[in-house]
Write a protein that holds these residues in place. Structure first.
Motif, PDB file in Angstrom:
ATOM      1  N   LEU A  26       0.869  -1.045  -0.331  1.00  0.00           N
ATOM      2  CA  LEU A  26       0.317   0.231  -0.052  1.00  0.00           C
ATOM      3  C   LEU A  26       1.340   1.556   0.290  1.00  0.00           C
ATOM      4  CD1 LEU A  26      -2.234  -0.979   2.673  1.00  0.00           C
ATOM      5  CD2 LEU A  26      -2.997  -1.044   0.489  1.00  0.00           C
ATOM      6  N   GLY A  27       1.743   1.075   0.603  1.00  0.00           N
ATOM      7  CA  GLY A  27       3.040   2.397   0.741  1.00  0.00           C
ATOM      8  C   GLY A  27       2.683   3.087   1.543  1.00  0.00           C
ATOM      9  N   LYS A  28       2.063   2.244   2.539  1.00  0.00           N
ATOM     10  CA  LYS A  28       1.814   2.957   3.855  1.00  0.00           C
ATOM     11  C   LYS A  28       1.757   2.505   5.295  1.00  0.00           C
ATOM     12  CE  LYS A  28      -3.241   3.190   4.350  1.00  0.00           C
ATOM     13  NZ  LYS A  28      -4.646   3.220   4.503  1.00  0.00           N
ATOM     14  N   THR A  29       1.359   2.934   6.254  1.00  0.00           N
ATOM     15  CA  THR A  29       1.051   2.121   7.951  1.00  0.00           C
ATOM     16  C   THR A  29       0.247   1.350   7.861  1.00  0.00           C
ATOM     17  OG1 THR A  29       3.241   2.724   8.246  1.00  0.00           O
ATOM     18  CG2 THR A  29       2.207   1.491  10.310  1.00  0.00           C
ATOM     19  N   ALA A  30       0.323  -0.031   7.429  1.00  0.00           N
ATOM     20  CA  ALA A  30      -1.030  -1.024   6.936  1.00  0.00           C
ATOM     21  C   ALA A  30      -1.295  -1.042   8.916  1.00  0.00           C
ATOM     22  CB  ALA A  30      -1.211  -1.965   6.410  1.00  0.00           C
ATOM     23  N   THR A  31      -2.770  -0.719   9.187  1.00  0.00           N
ATOM     24  CA  THR A  31      -3.730  -1.232  10.417  1.00  0.00           C
ATOM     25  C   THR A  31      -4.804  -2.431   9.933  1.00  0.00           C
ATOM     26  OG1 THR A  31      -5.419  -0.222   9.639  1.00  0.00           O
ATOM     27  CG2 THR A  31      -3.810   1.350  10.895  1.00  0.00           C
ATOM     28  N   LEU A  32      -5.251  -2.587  11.062  1.00  0.00           N
ATOM     29  CA  LEU A  32      -6.158  -4.441  10.880  1.00  0.00           C
ATOM     30  C   LEU A  32      -7.250  -3.160   9.989  1.00  0.00           C
ATOM     31  CD1 LEU A  32      -6.671  -5.541  14.011  1.00  0.00           C
ATOM     32  CD2 LEU A  32      -5.284  -6.717  12.939  1.00  0.00           C
ATOM     33  N   ASP A  33      -7.643  -2.100   9.930  1.00  0.00           N
ATOM     34  CA  ASP A  33      -8.997  -1.238   9.228  1.00  0.00           C
ATOM     35  C   ASP A  33      -7.993  -1.168   7.521  1.00  0.00           C
ATOM     36  OD1 ASP A  33     -10.685  -0.497  10.566  1.00  0.00           O
ATOM     37  OD2 ASP A  33      -9.433   1.328  11.201  1.00  0.00           O
ATOM     38  N   ASP A  34      -7.085  -1.772   7.640  1.00  0.00           N
ATOM     39  CA  ASP A  34      -6.455  -2.574   5.630  1.00  0.00           C
ATOM     40  C   ASP A  34      -6.481  -3.847   5.075  1.00  0.00           C
ATOM     41  OD1 ASP A  34      -5.730   0.543   5.444  1.00  0.00           O
ATOM     42  OD2 ASP A  34      -4.549   0.820   6.812  1.00  0.00           O
ATOM     43  N   ILE A  35      -6.633  -4.084   6.062  1.00  0.00           N
ATOM     44  CA  ILE A  35      -7.131  -6.128   5.604  1.00  0.00           C
ATOM     45  C   ILE A  35      -8.191  -6.056   4.296  1.00  0.00           C
ATOM     46  CG2 ILE A  35      -8.012  -8.320   6.152  1.00  0.00           C
ATOM     47  CD1 ILE A  35      -5.896  -7.800   8.567  1.00  0.00           C
ATOM     48  N   PRO A  36      -8.283  -6.105   3.180  1.00  0.00           N
ATOM     49  CA  PRO A  36      -8.754  -6.163   2.163  1.00  0.00           C
ATOM     50  C   PRO A  36      -9.753  -7.676   2.767  1.00  0.00           C
ATOM     51  CG  PRO A  36      -6.845  -6.518   1.690  1.00  0.00           C
ATOM     52  CD  PRO A  36      -7.031  -6.761   2.928  1.00  0.00           C
ATOM     53  N   ASP A  37     -11.046  -6.797   2.658  1.00  0.00           N
ATOM     54  CA  ASP A  37     -12.598  -7.757   2.001  1.00  0.00           C
ATOM     55  C   ASP A  37     -12.113  -8.566   1.710  1.00  0.00           C
ATOM     56  OD1 ASP A  37     -14.153  -6.522   4.442  1.00  0.00           O
ATOM     57  OD2 ASP A  37     -14.425  -5.281   2.448  1.00  0.00           O
ATOM     58  N   VAL A 101      -5.215  -3.436  21.703  1.00  0.00           N
ATOM     59  CA  VAL A 101      -4.986  -3.430  20.958  1.00  0.00           C
ATOM     60  C   VAL A 101      -3.763  -2.859  20.574  1.00  0.00           C
ATOM     61  CG1 VAL A 101      -5.793  -3.657  18.841  1.00  0.00           C
ATOM     62  CG2 VAL A 101      -7.261  -4.743  19.995  1.00  0.00           C
ATOM     63  N   HIS A 102      -2.530  -3.065  20.355  1.00  0.00           N
ATOM     64  CA  HIS A 102      -1.233  -2.647  19.639  1.00  0.00           C
ATOM     65  C   HIS A 102      -1.597  -1.065  18.971  1.00  0.00           C
ATOM     66  CE1 HIS A 102       2.948  -1.340  18.702  1.00  0.00           C
ATOM     67  NE2 HIS A 102       3.570  -2.792  19.866  1.00  0.00           N
ATOM     68  N   GLN A 103      -1.506  -0.710  19.267  1.00  0.00           N
ATOM     69  CA  GLN A 103      -1.540   0.887  18.859  1.00  0.00           C
ATOM     70  C   GLN A 103      -1.378   0.871  17.221  1.00  0.00           C
ATOM     71  OE1 GLN A 103       0.408   3.542  21.476  1.00  0.00           O
ATOM     72  NE2 GLN A 103       2.151   3.118  20.412  1.00  0.00           N
ATOM     73  N   ASN A 104       0.145   0.341  17.252  1.00  0.00           N
ATOM     74  CA  ASN A 104       0.631   0.410  15.448  1.00  0.00           C
ATOM     75  C   ASN A 104      -0.806  -0.578  14.866  1.00  0.00           C
ATOM     76  OD1 ASN A 104       2.511   1.427  16.613  1.00  0.00           O
ATOM     77  ND2 ASN A 104       3.976  -0.059  16.012  1.00  0.00           N
ATOM     78  N   LEU A 105      -1.859  -0.912  15.089  1.00  0.00           N
ATOM     79  CA  LEU A 105      -2.444  -2.625  14.666  1.00  0.00           C
ATOM     80  C   LEU A 105      -4.066  -0.958  14.402  1.00  0.00           C
ATOM     81  CD1 LEU A 105      -1.732  -5.817  15.867  1.00  0.00           C
ATOM     82  CD2 LEU A 105      -0.815  -4.653  14.122  1.00  0.00           C
ATOM     83  N   GLY A 106      -4.558   0.116  14.982  1.00  0.00           N
ATOM     84  CA  GLY A 106      -5.007   0.360  14.767  1.00  0.00           C
ATOM     85  C   GLY A 106      -5.940   0.750  16.329  1.00  0.00           C
ATOM     86  N   GLY A 107      -5.354   0.228  17.237  1.00  0.00           N
ATOM     87  CA  GLY A 107      -6.267   0.270  18.817  1.00  0.00           C
ATOM     88  C   GLY A 107      -7.303  -0.840  18.364  1.00  0.00           C
ATOM     89  N   ALA A 108      -8.350  -0.870  19.912  1.00  0.00           N
ATOM     90  CA  ALA A 108      -9.327  -1.321  19.966  1.00  0.00           C
ATOM     91  C   ALA A 108     -10.079  -1.385  18.712  1.00  0.00           C
ATOM     92  CB  ALA A 108     -10.002  -1.445  21.278  1.00  0.00           C
ATOM     93  N   ALA A 109     -10.557   0.155  18.494  1.00  0.00           N
ATOM     94  CA  ALA A 109     -11.449   0.363  17.625  1.00  0.00           C
ATOM     95  C   ALA A 109     -10.924  -0.391  16.459  1.00  0.00           C
ATOM     96  CB  ALA A 109     -11.838   1.990  17.527  1.00  0.00           C
ATOM     97  N   ALA A 110     -10.834  -0.602  15.660  1.00  0.00           N
ATOM     98  CA  ALA A 110      -9.596  -1.215  14.575  1.00  0.00           C
ATOM     99  C   ALA A 110      -9.948  -2.493  15.089  1.00  0.00           C
ATOM    100  CB  ALA A 110      -8.364  -1.187  13.689  1.00  0.00           C
ATOM    101  N   LEU A 111     -10.166  -3.496  15.957  1.00  0.00           N
ATOM    102  CA  LEU A 111     -10.204  -4.812  16.341  1.00  0.00           C
ATOM    103  C   LEU A 111     -11.570  -4.958  15.730  1.00  0.00           C
ATOM    104  CD1 LEU A 111      -9.037  -7.393  16.873  1.00  0.00           C
ATOM    105  CD2 LEU A 111      -9.575  -7.172  19.263  1.00  0.00           C
TER     106      LEU A 111
END
Length: 403
Positions: A26-37, A101-111
């Motif tokens: 993606l050319g950017k830091t991916a979080t759990l929100d970026d996992i493709p459907d 949830v690890h802040q680098n992964l997007g935190g609890a809301a992303a999970l």
């Protein structure tokens, strides 16, 4: 969500490694929100019921420093990644600084959003619980030193591989590393004291928090907090933990799933203490040894036991199946493992024939070619495992007689 089949399937994902690959694409830091459907759609279509996202919890700089400084670990990392960089060593996902949830992964809301996306596809979310130890920078080290196994100067001199000195707000203290009774301590962890009822109560509290964020937990080295094992390791008796912990969680979240990583023939014990599934390391070891009779005899056990075993050929702890078994033996071992009763447990990279095990300390994996023959084999096997008769049918062992 629909009820689980008698024999469900689980897929383990190395979350940090997967997101590192995704970040590169993606050319950017991916979080759990970026996992493709589309990726989640694929997992559902392959027939999985459970997705285990490894290492989503917060880890700290203290753990990262230990991982980067340990020469023995570093040699292993270098074998996996010849082009190893400092940023590839994130620190062990099992040395947890907090069950957030690890802040680098997007935190609890992303999970929470990821869990909802999984749920829409009929997929359940499994996360880690590490009962035995915490990271040295966990807040409890400052707030609740009594939760940890403490030692003294004599312990530090006698067994420096099992103890360390930590500076806290209450002064300098000697604390024990987390460990099992057969090996030296893990120097990026501190041992929790299960002989203290307050520690047990605090850990049940952590489990209840986790249970609000997922559908089940895989409990790391679950047998280490059994009273007999804990006493053998630390010389102090601990009350039973698991029956009360599993009961209290299920009071809040009915149907919550507990899977035990367990060795040393404690599988039945863990099942009796509230676990839905226990690792079947015994079958794996017998398949590796390559002797047919012990494998066959393994299946003589009652289905009340076998139906609650997690069957695998590899996971993040074991070497890759493609590096362990010859191609023909690999296929035979897979048919034996995954057409037996219990939970069918697969690992990311297994279908593609990856050969390099990725340490849980690393956040990047090596690039490896896909083994097309093995991938086609697993495509066929997964198609069989999707059949209703294999998911909800009655299993029995046929008598083996000479031709």
């Amino acid at each position: 969500m629909t009820a689980l089949p008698t024999y469900p399937s689980l897929y383990q994902i190395n979350t940090r490694v997967w997101l590192t690959e995704l970040s590169r694409k993606l050319g950017k830091t991916a979080t759990l929100d970026d996992i493709p459907d589309a990726e989640l759609d694929d997992l559902a279509q392959l027939g999985f019921d459970w997705i285990w996202f490894l290492s989503v919890w917060q880890t700290g700089l203290a753990v990262q420093r230990v991982s980067r400084a340990n020469p023995e670990w570093r040699r292993e990392f270098q074998e996996t990644l010849p082009d190893l960089r400092e940023e590839d060593i994130g620190g062990s996902g099992f040395a947890i600084a907090g069950y957030t949830v690890h802040q680098n992964l997007g935190g609890a809301a992303a999970l929470a959003r990821l869990r909802e996306r999984l749920k829409q596809r009929g997929l359940r979310l499994l996360l880690d619980f590490v009962p035995n130890h915490m990271a040295p920078d966990h807040p409890w080290v400052e707030q609740h030193l009594e939760y940890f196994v403490q030692g003294n100067d004599q312990d530090l001199v006698r067994a420096p591989q099992n103890y360390c000195r930590i500076n806290t707000a209450q002064g300098s203290r000697v604390l024990a590393y987390g460990r099992d009774p057969y090996f030296a301590g893990w120097p990026d962890t501190l041992q929790l004291d299960y002989s203290n009822p307050a520690t047990q109560e605090a850990m049940i509290g952590e489990l209840v928090k986790i249970a609000a964020q997922c559908d089940g937990v895989r409990c790391d080295m679950a047998m280490l907090v059994l009273p007999d094992v804990f006493e053998r390791t630390w010389g102090r008796r601990a009350p039973l933990f698991w029956p009360e912990a599993t009961r209290r969680v299920r009071e809040r979240v009915p149907g919550f799933c507990f899977m035990a990583e367990v060795y040393w023939d404690f599988e039945w014990t863990m099942q009796q203490q509230g676990f839905d599934y226990a690792y079947d390391k015994r079958l794996y070891d017998r398949l590796r040894e390559g002797h047919a009779r012990p494998v066959r005899e393994h299946f003589h056990a009652g289905l009340d036991y076998q139906n609650k075993l997690a069957r695998f050929l590899e996971n993040h702890d074991e070497p890759r199946a493609a590096a362990t078994f010859s191609p023909e033996v690999h296929e035979a071992a897979a048919v034996t493992t995954f057409l037996s009763p219990g939970l069918r447990f697969f690992h990311q990279g297994q279908f593609e024939g990856r050969k390099k095990r990725i340490s849980p300390h690393l956040v990047r994996g090596p690039e490896e070619p896909v083994d097309q023959r093995l991938k086609q084999f697993y495509d066929r096997l997964l198609a069989v495992l999707r059949k209703p008769v294999v998911r909800i049918g009655a299993w029995q062992l046929l008598e083996c007689v000479p031709a």
